[in-house]
Every structure is written in C-alpha cells, then in structure tokens.
Motif scaffolding. Structure first.
Motif, PDB file in Angstrom:
ATOM      1  N   PHE A  43      34.561  49.411  38.567  1.00  0.00           N
ATOM      2  CA  PHE A  43      33.807  50.378  37.780  1.00  0.00           C
ATOM      3  C   PHE A  43      32.464  50.684  38.441  1.00  0.00           C
ATOM      4  N   SER A  44      31.818  49.658  38.989  1.00  0.00           N
ATOM      5  CA  SER A  44      30.558  49.875  39.679  1.00  0.00           C
ATOM      6  C   SER A  44      30.750  50.808  40.867  1.00  0.00           C
ATOM      7  N   THR A  45      31.813  50.588  41.627  1.00  0.00           N
ATOM      8  CA  THR A  45      32.106  51.437  42.779  1.00  0.00           C
ATOM      9  C   THR A  45      32.331  52.886  42.364  1.00  0.00           C
TER      10      THR A  45
ATOM     11  N   ALA B  11      41.358  41.602  29.525  1.00  0.00           N
ATOM     12  CA  ALA B  11      41.741  40.535  30.453  1.00  0.00           C
ATOM     13  C   ALA B  11      42.855  39.663  29.916  1.00  0.00           C
ATOM     14  N   SER B  12      43.011  39.616  28.604  1.00  0.00           N
ATOM     15  CA  SER B  12      44.076  38.808  28.019  1.00  0.00           C
ATOM     16  C   SER B  12      45.374  39.593  27.867  1.00  0.00           C
ATOM     17  N   LYS B  13      45.362  40.889  28.203  1.00  0.00           N
ATOM     18  CA  LYS B  13      46.524  41.744  27.980  1.00  0.00           C
ATOM     19  C   LYS B  13      47.230  42.164  29.265  1.00  0.00           C
ATOM     20  N   VAL B  14      46.500  42.222  30.354  1.00  0.00           N
ATOM     21  CA  VAL B  14      47.033  42.784  31.595  1.00  0.00           C
ATOM     22  C   VAL B  14      47.830  41.722  32.358  1.00  0.00           C
ATOM     23  N   LEU B  15      49.033  42.083  32.759  1.00  0.00           N
ATOM     24  CA  LEU B  15      49.843  41.176  33.567  1.00  0.00           C
ATOM     25  C   LEU B  15      49.560  41.354  35.052  1.00  0.00           C
ATOM     26  N   GLY B  16      49.440  42.589  35.465  1.00  0.00           N
ATOM     27  CA  GLY B  16      49.187  42.867  36.876  1.00  0.00           C
ATOM     28  C   GLY B  16      48.494  44.199  37.025  1.00  0.00           C
ATOM     29  N   GLN B  17      47.818  44.377  38.155  1.00  0.00           N
ATOM     30  CA  GLN B  17      47.079  45.605  38.398  1.00  0.00           C
ATOM     31  C   GLN B  17      46.919  45.822  39.885  1.00  0.00           C
ATOM     32  N   TYR B  18      47.234  47.027  40.342  1.00  0.00           N
ATOM     33  CA  TYR B  18      46.887  47.379  41.714  1.00  0.00           C
ATOM     34  C   TYR B  18      45.525  48.061  41.692  1.00  0.00           C
ATOM     35  N   GLU B  19      44.575  47.503  42.411  1.00  0.00           N
ATOM     36  CA  GLU B  19      43.212  48.017  42.450  1.00  0.00           C
ATOM     37  C   GLU B  19      42.965  48.672  43.811  1.00  0.00           C
ATOM     38  N   PRO B  20      42.868  50.003  43.859  1.00  0.00           N
ATOM     39  CA  PRO B  20      42.726  50.667  45.151  1.00  0.00           C
ATOM     40  C   PRO B  20      41.308  50.721  45.695  1.00  0.00           C
ATOM     41  N   PHE B  21      40.303  50.435  44.858  1.00  0.00           N
ATOM     42  CA  PHE B  21      38.919  50.628  45.275  1.00  0.00           C
ATOM     43  C   PHE B  21      38.228  49.297  45.523  1.00  0.00           C
ATOM     44  N   CYS B  22      38.396  48.790  46.699  1.00  0.00           N
ATOM     45  CA  CYS B  22      37.707  47.555  47.077  1.00  0.00           C
ATOM     46  C   CYS B  22      37.674  47.483  48.587  1.00  0.00           C
ATOM     47  N   ALA B  23      36.790  46.646  49.115  1.00  0.00           N
ATOM     48  CA  ALA B  23      36.717  46.424  50.550  1.00  0.00           C
ATOM     49  C   ALA B  23      37.304  45.060  50.858  1.00  0.00           C
ATOM     50  N   LEU B  24      38.272  45.021  51.753  1.00  0.00           N
ATOM     51  CA  LEU B  24      38.872  43.757  52.146  1.00  0.00           C
ATOM     52  C   LEU B  24      37.949  43.015  53.120  1.00  0.00           C
ATOM     53  N   PRO B  25      38.050  41.671  53.188  1.00  0.00           N
ATOM     54  CA  PRO B  25      37.243  40.930  54.159  1.00  0.00           C
ATOM     55  C   PRO B  25      37.570  41.364  55.582  1.00  0.00           C
ATOM     56  N   GLY B  26      36.561  41.331  56.436  1.00  0.00           N
ATOM     57  CA  GLY B  26      36.772  41.672  57.831  1.00  0.00           C
ATOM     58  C   GLY B  26      37.438  40.539  58.587  1.00  0.00           C
ATOM     59  N   PRO B  27      37.598  40.699  59.899  1.00  0.00           N
ATOM     60  CA  PRO B  27      38.296  39.689  60.709  1.00  0.00           C
ATOM     61  C   PRO B  27      37.663  38.303  60.624  1.00  0.00           C
ATOM     62  N   ASP B  28      36.333  38.247  60.437  1.00  0.00           N
ATOM     63  CA  ASP B  28      35.669  36.939  60.364  1.00  0.00           C
ATOM     64  C   ASP B  28      35.721  36.336  58.968  1.00  0.00           C
ATOM     65  N   GLY B  29      36.321  37.059  58.020  1.00  0.00           N
ATOM     66  CA  GLY B  29      36.487  36.528  56.679  1.00  0.00           C
ATOM     67  C   GLY B  29      35.289  36.689  55.777  1.00  0.00           C
TER      68      GLY B  29
END
Length: 395
Positions: free
Chosen positions: A86-88, A129-147
């Motif tokens: 949501f912040s993003t 949070a108590s209702k959702v089984l799964g969620q695909y979240e498209p808006f995030c940054a994955l860790p880089g090669p160094d983690g």
C-alpha cells in the motif's frame, strides 16, 4: 535555523504494521516440527502446481519464474507485506497531492492525522490477515545478488500457513491435496504476471492516477482518506487494487448464480469517492482486469481433476458448504471489506474466460497477455463474444 522536514505521507505506515501485528491472532498452535512440516508441504505444493498451470494455460512463462519468489508466512508477516504494498502504491499519489493541495495536505499529515489513518489501515489488515490463504503480490523489490540491496522489481507469492492449516483442519480434508489446490490458484497469478511483464507497471500507473483523482476531488481529505484506505484494503477482494488472493471463500469451484451480468464493484466507500467520468473509467478498467485475472485462475482450477488432486471433489463440496454457513458478524465484516464483491468478480471473470476459451481455444485466448490493448473492457467482460470478435478482427 533548522526546519522540520515536510511530511511525505498521510499514513503512519510503521504504526499500520505495528497495529496489524498487535491485532492479528496467531492461528493454530504448531510445534516446531509441525510448523516445518506445514511450510515444507506448502513449498512442495507451490513447486508442483507450476507444471499443471503450464499444461492448462499453455503459457511458456511458467517455465521461468525467476522474477518472483514464494514465501510461506504467518499472519503478521502477511500484514507487513501489504503495508509495504500500500505504501508503494500510495506514495506517488500522496506526492501529487502534496504538490497540488499543499495546505490541505499539511493539515491532514499532522501526527494526529497520520496516526489515525495508520491505526485504521492496521486494523483492516489485521482482520484480513486471518482470512487470506494466499496472495500474489506484484509490487515489491526482490533482494539483489548479495541478499541485501534491492534488486530488480519482481513479485512474491505469499502463502499464509496458519490460515491454510486452519481451514484444512476445519474441512477435514487431505493436507497434500488441499495445499496443492490452493497453490494452483495462486501460481496461476504468478504465471500471468510472468506472461505479461508489462502488466505490473500498467496497473501501478492506473492505480496511481485513480487514487490521485479521488483525492484531488475529495472535499474533506482526512475523512475521505480513512474511507479510501478501508476501501483499498477491501479491494484486495473486490478488484480495486492488484491483490490477487485466494480468500477463505475459496478459489470458487464453479461459477454459480443466475448468469446475469451483475457488475462487480469495489466497496461503497471507494465508489463514493469517484464522481469524475475519467476516474470512473479507470475503476471500470481495473475491475475488468482484476476479474480477468481471477476468472482465469478459476478456469485453471476447474481444469484440475482427481488425477491431480485425488480428493478435489470433496474439497470443493466442503468449501461450498463452509462458505454458506457463516455468522452474522462475519457476513457483515465481509460486506464492509468488499469480500462479497470479490466472489462476484470470480464468477464474472470465470464466465468471460470460459466463453472466450470455448470460442477461440486456449492458445488464441492467450493474446490477452500480449498488451494492454488486448485486455477486456468491463462491458466485454459481461459480453465476452464482443471481446472474441474484437480479437479476431485484430488477427
């Protein structure tokens, strides 16, 4: 003379995350061994489901999903991930508002104002949070090669272990089958975004424009913001934002209802903010896109039979029965959060995809992932033959 930096947000996001974590219930109690077994089972199901998604959709993107990751999470972690999302999504709109309405922005961004909206957002997410089984979240940054440093923007599939375990125990169904059934729906969303790499930025742009327009035209910003935050969180179930979740109402087993062209909508709090024709058109577009994504995932699930999930018939029957017997309080909260609209979205989107695939075949239908001009309009969603004819005209 030192000056205080101008506020950048109308929401105290740290407080939202802390509130969600504090109010989120823990769910079923696990020993360490049980927790590890549950997590390992979900990771296995997530991996195993990709092959079936590829077979049923024909999307070669399923062969390479390196732009996203799978995370098994608890309820507070799910809420934290959604605070980040949501912040993003809202930061660009808040920046626009700060430039165009600086005085009202300053009044709304006081410590008291951002505290109120932070608590509101956290409370809503704690319930969800108590209702959702799964969620695909498209808006995030994955860790880089160094983690550590953020790498290229990708997505993440969140599987909420305590919720999946709780529902599975309640239904008394086979653990492996149920985990695979849930993962099939969510991995389909992951494949959709891999097949349409343009979709993430397209949605972000449309959402930013929609939210900016809503706040531009709001007469009383703090009240509208609180209502809008509730609606944005609820639209995780109703199509107003790109949250693609398997709610505990199911990945619905089969489209039901009369078949009337009932227009899906976000919760009324969001609709109340939208008066401008251009904003209404954006909401209509986002509704159609979300309905497409959910309907396509459900069609994939309907393609799964007992050769893949041996007890699938039992799971579907018990899920339907569970959804039909909820407390009055639970039903009220679901209406408030837009969850009823989410189920209409499943049905509408599923009818669209089934008709289009029957007319064109799955390979030809996959043109929908080639670019935004191929997405159905909301009218086409309810009259799928119009979309079929438009796509045939393009080819």
């Amino acid at each position: 003379m030192q000056t205080t930096p101008a506020p950048q947000s109308l929401v105290n996001w740290d407080l939202a995350a802390a509130t969600a974590a504090r109010l989120s219930t823990a769910g079923p109690r696990f020993t360490r061994r049980q927790a590890l077994k549950e997590a390992d089972g979900l990771r296995w199901a997530a991996d195993a489901s990709v092959e079936h998604v590829h077979r049923l959709t024909g999307l070669d993107a399923a062969r390479d999903l390196r732009d996203s990751e799978v995370l098994v999470v608890d309820r507070p972690t799910w809420a934290q991930a959604n605070v980040q999302a949501f912040s993003t999504l809202l930061t660009p709109a808040f920046g626009h508002l700060r430039q165009t309405r600086p005085e009202e922005f300053a009044r709304a961004s006081t410590a008291l104002g951002t505290t109120a909206t932070g608590v509101e957002a956290g409370t809503v997410l704690a319930f969800m949070a108590s209702k959702v089984l799964g969620q695909y979240e498209p808006f995030c940054a994955l860790p880089g090669p160094d983690g550590t440093a953020p790498g290229p923007e990708g997505g993440r599939l969140l599987l909420v272990a305590p919720n999946i375990a709780e529902v599975r125990v309640e239904l008394n169904v086979d653990p492996e089958d149920f985990r695979l059934w849930v993962c099939l729906h969510e991995q389909t969303h992951r494949v959709q975004f891999a097949a349409a790499p343009w979709l993430r930025e397209h949605l972000r742009t449309e959402i930013t424009a929609l939210v900016s327009g809503m706040f531009d035209k709001a007469e009383t910003l703090p009240d509208r913001l609180t209502s809008g935050l509730r609606s944005l969180a609820g639209s995780a179930r109703s199509g107003g934002s790109p949250r693609h979740q398997v709610p505990d109402d199911g990945p619905s087993p089969e489209a039901s209802g009369s078949g009337d062209a009932e227009v899906p909508s976000a919760s009324m709090g969001l609709l109340d903010l939208i008066q401008d024709p251009e904003d209404k058109a954006r909401l209509s577009h986002l509704t159609a896109v979300m309905s497409l994504l959910e309907g396509h995932a459900n069609v994939v699930m309907d393609g799964i039979d007992s050769s893949v999930v041996p007890t699938v018939k039992t799971i579907r029957q018990r899920f339907d029965h569970r959804s039909a017997h909820r407390s009055a309080l639970d039903r009220w909260m679901r209406r408030l959060m837009g969850m009823d609209a989410k189920m209409r979205q499943y049905r509408d989107g599923q009818r669209f995809v089934k008709h289009a695939v029957q007319q064109m075949g799955m390979d030809a239908f996959n043109i929908v992932w080639d670019g935004p001009e191929h997405l159905p309009t909301e009218t086409e969603l309810h009259h799928p033959q119009q979309w079929v004819e438009r796509m045939r005209g393009r080819s």
